[in-house]
Design a protein around this motif. Structure first.
Motif, PDB file in Angstrom:
ATOM      1  N   ASN A 107       0.831  -1.299  -0.086  1.00 18.17           N
ATOM      2  CA  ASN A 107      -0.129   0.043  -0.094  1.00 18.17           C
ATOM      3  C   ASN A 107       0.798   1.222   0.109  1.00 18.17           C
ATOM      4  O   ASN A 107       0.245   2.220   0.225  1.00 18.17           O
ATOM      5  N   GLU A 108       2.186   1.181  -0.291  1.00 17.63           N
ATOM      6  CA  GLU A 108       3.077   2.516  -0.153  1.00 17.63           C
ATOM      7  C   GLU A 108       3.835   2.346  -1.428  1.00 17.63           C
ATOM      8  O   GLU A 108       4.383   1.340  -1.983  1.00 17.63           O
ATOM      9  N   GLU A 109       3.885   3.643  -2.085  1.00 16.12           N
ATOM     10  CA  GLU A 109       4.835   3.780  -3.188  1.00 16.12           C
ATOM     11  C   GLU A 109       6.288   3.927  -2.825  1.00 16.12           C
ATOM     12  O   GLU A 109       6.511   4.298  -1.684  1.00 16.12           O
ATOM     13  N   ALA A 110       7.123   3.663  -3.444  1.00 17.61           N
ATOM     14  CA  ALA A 110       8.703   3.652  -3.299  1.00 17.61           C
ATOM     15  C   ALA A 110       9.104   4.981  -3.005  1.00 17.61           C
ATOM     16  O   ALA A 110       9.716   5.565  -1.945  1.00 17.61           O
ATOM     17  N   ASP A 111       8.420   6.080  -3.456  1.00 16.81           N
ATOM     18  CA  ASP A 111       8.535   7.481  -3.274  1.00 16.81           C
ATOM     19  C   ASP A 111       8.443   7.890  -1.820  1.00 16.81           C
ATOM     20  O   ASP A 111       9.301   8.614  -1.251  1.00 16.81           O
ATOM     21  N   ASP A 112       7.289   7.437  -1.285  1.00 21.88           N
ATOM     22  CA  ASP A 112       7.015   7.623   0.127  1.00 21.88           C
ATOM     23  C   ASP A 112       7.873   6.956   1.068  1.00 21.88           C
ATOM     24  O   ASP A 112       8.306   7.353   2.482  1.00 21.88           O
ATOM     25  N   VAL A 113       8.484   5.716   0.675  1.00 22.48           N
ATOM     26  CA  VAL A 113       9.311   4.750   1.359  1.00 22.48           C
ATOM     27  C   VAL A 113      10.660   5.400   1.578  1.00 22.48           C
ATOM     28  O   VAL A 113      11.383   5.519   2.649  1.00 22.48           O
ATOM     29  N   LEU A 114      11.247   6.080   0.310  1.00 22.42           N
ATOM     30  CA  LEU A 114      12.415   6.564   0.385  1.00 22.42           C
ATOM     31  C   LEU A 114      12.432   7.904   1.160  1.00 22.42           C
ATOM     32  O   LEU A 114      13.233   8.374   1.824  1.00 22.42           O
ATOM     33  N   ALA A 115      11.470   8.643   1.057  1.00 22.73           N
ATOM     34  CA  ALA A 115      11.144   9.816   1.686  1.00 22.73           C
ATOM     35  C   ALA A 115      11.300   9.832   3.082  1.00 22.73           C
ATOM     36  O   ALA A 115      11.760  10.474   3.873  1.00 22.73           O
ATOM     37  N   LEU A 139      12.249  17.548  -1.069  1.00 22.10           N
ATOM     38  CA  LEU A 139      13.285  16.932  -0.043  1.00 22.10           C
ATOM     39  C   LEU A 139      14.667  17.576   0.135  1.00 22.10           C
ATOM     40  O   LEU A 139      15.311  17.358   0.920  1.00 22.10           O
ATOM     41  N   LEU A 140      14.998  18.461  -0.914  1.00 21.03           N
ATOM     42  CA  LEU A 140      16.334  18.686  -1.197  1.00 21.03           C
ATOM     43  C   LEU A 140      16.785  19.698   0.133  1.00 21.03           C
ATOM     44  O   LEU A 140      16.021  20.426   0.534  1.00 21.03           O
ATOM     45  N   SER A 141      17.900  19.387   0.556  1.00 21.99           N
ATOM     46  CA  SER A 141      18.521  20.159   1.916  1.00 21.99           C
ATOM     47  C   SER A 141      20.026  19.681   1.793  1.00 21.99           C
ATOM     48  O   SER A 141      20.559  19.166   0.924  1.00 21.99           O
ATOM     49  N   GLU A 142      20.634  20.253   2.888  1.00 22.84           N
ATOM     50  CA  GLU A 142      22.062  19.932   2.936  1.00 22.84           C
ATOM     51  C   GLU A 142      22.259  18.511   3.239  1.00 22.84           C
ATOM     52  O   GLU A 142      23.415  17.801   2.549  1.00 22.84           O
ATOM     53  N   GLN A 143      21.246  17.713   3.820  1.00 22.11           N
ATOM     54  CA  GLN A 143      21.572  16.208   4.092  1.00 22.11           C
ATOM     55  C   GLN A 143      20.937  15.592   2.844  1.00 22.11           C
ATOM     56  O   GLN A 143      21.557  14.392   2.839  1.00 22.11           O
ATOM     57  N   LEU A 238       4.812  14.081  -0.635  1.00 21.88           N
ATOM     58  CA  LEU A 238       5.544  12.823  -0.140  1.00 21.88           C
ATOM     59  C   LEU A 238       5.472  12.566   1.531  1.00 21.88           C
ATOM     60  O   LEU A 238       5.656  13.591   2.279  1.00 21.88           O
ATOM     61  N   ARG A 239       4.883  11.304   1.754  1.00 19.77           N
ATOM     62  CA  ARG A 239       5.136  10.955   3.308  1.00 19.77           C
ATOM     63  C   ARG A 239       6.271  10.873   3.739  1.00 19.77           C
ATOM     64  O   ARG A 239       6.923  10.063   3.210  1.00 19.77           O
TER      65      ARG A 239
END
Length: 278
Positions: A107-115, A139-143, A238-239
């Motif tokens: 029930n989850e897409e890869a996008d949300d899992v990776l986020a 999601l872009l950040s220094e990390q 994104l979750r």
């Protein structure tokens, strides 16, 4: 600094397969074999380039909560070729052979899992998401970095500003205002690219714009069609809070890499402490 390599598996595989299919034909086993070889080469290049301590290849689950929430989500998306679908296990093994575990959550897409994984990773760790999907850009950040394997380049805040005319912090709101045609997500009636940019230039956020008395047509369009914005915002966001129930140690690069399939977990905000995978 330790690297955590997070690969959007189907984004990589399907783009490679599309090229191989055009060269060998959709009914040819040669397309699968060529795609497998090219995928393995891509994985090895990424591993050599970043020498990650941790890595994961995320696959989509069997379904998505977004389809239940909005039935027309991705309704025009071309389905995965059956020949490729029946061979996904072999592609997963290509990641395992490179010491990368694969992960999918029902029930989850890869996008949300990776986020979720990137957001919960220790602050001292550099997370590199490998995908061409624009949905990761907020999601872009220094990390957290986003790497386009095919373009051989990182996406950054300046590229976001140049392409969309808004900041990284405003990007999800921008997508909700204009919609996302690639995923069949409609935006707000009467608000297009120019008006969305104008709104987010005048106000630093949609919330700020809504808090003001309507001064122009764009604000009135937003106010009159607020349910459309709320629906789109829910779909394009994104979750980062999925309770995965996994530990970072499971994604350590090692010879015992394997397939991890998880049942659906609570959709509520995880109680895990920041920087810890629950």
């Amino acid at each position: 600094m330790m690297h955590f390599l997070l690969i959007d598996a189907l984004n990589l595989i399907r783009r490679i397969y599309a090229v191989c299919e055009s060269q060998h034909g959709s009914d040819s086993d040669a397309a699968i074999e060529a795609a497998l070889q090219r995928t393995s080469n891509a994985i090895n290049k990424l591993m050599h380039q970043y020498q990650p301590h941790y890595a994961v290849a995320a696959f989509d689950g069997q379904s998505s909560w977004r389809h239940a929430y909005y039935p027309d989500y991705k309704i025009s998306r071309k389905p995965m070729p059956e020949r490729l679908k029946s061979n996904l296990g072999r592609f997963a093994h290509a990641f395992h052979a490179a010491q990368i575990s694969s992960l999918s959550v029902d029930n989850e897409e890869a996008d949300d899992v990776l986020a979720t994984l990137a957001s919960k990773a220790p602050q001292t760790m550099q997370c590199i998401i490998v995908s061409t999907d624009k949905g990761y850009l907020p999601l872009l950040s220094e990390q957290i970095k986003v790497y386009d394997y095919f373009g051989k380049s990182f996406r950054d805040a300046q590229q976001v500003q140049d392409k969309y005319g808004v900041s990284v912090a405003q990007l999800t709101q921008y997508f909700a205002l204009v919609g996302d045609k690639t995923n069949d997500i409609p935006g707000v009636n009467g608000i297009g690219i120019k008006s969305a940019k104008a709104l987010l230039t005048q106000y630093d956020s949609v919330q700020h714009a809504l808090a003001q008395a309507p001064e122009n047509k764009i604000q009135r369009q937003l106010t009159d069609n607020l349910p459309q914005y709320v629906r789109a915002l829910h779909l394009v966001s994104l979750r980062c809070d999925i309770d995965l129930g996994v530990s970072l140690k499971q994604f350590q690069v090692h010879n015992g890499a394997q397939q991890i399939v998880l049942p659906p977990h609570s959709a509520s905000q995880s109680s895990a402490k920041p920087g810890i995978l629950s």
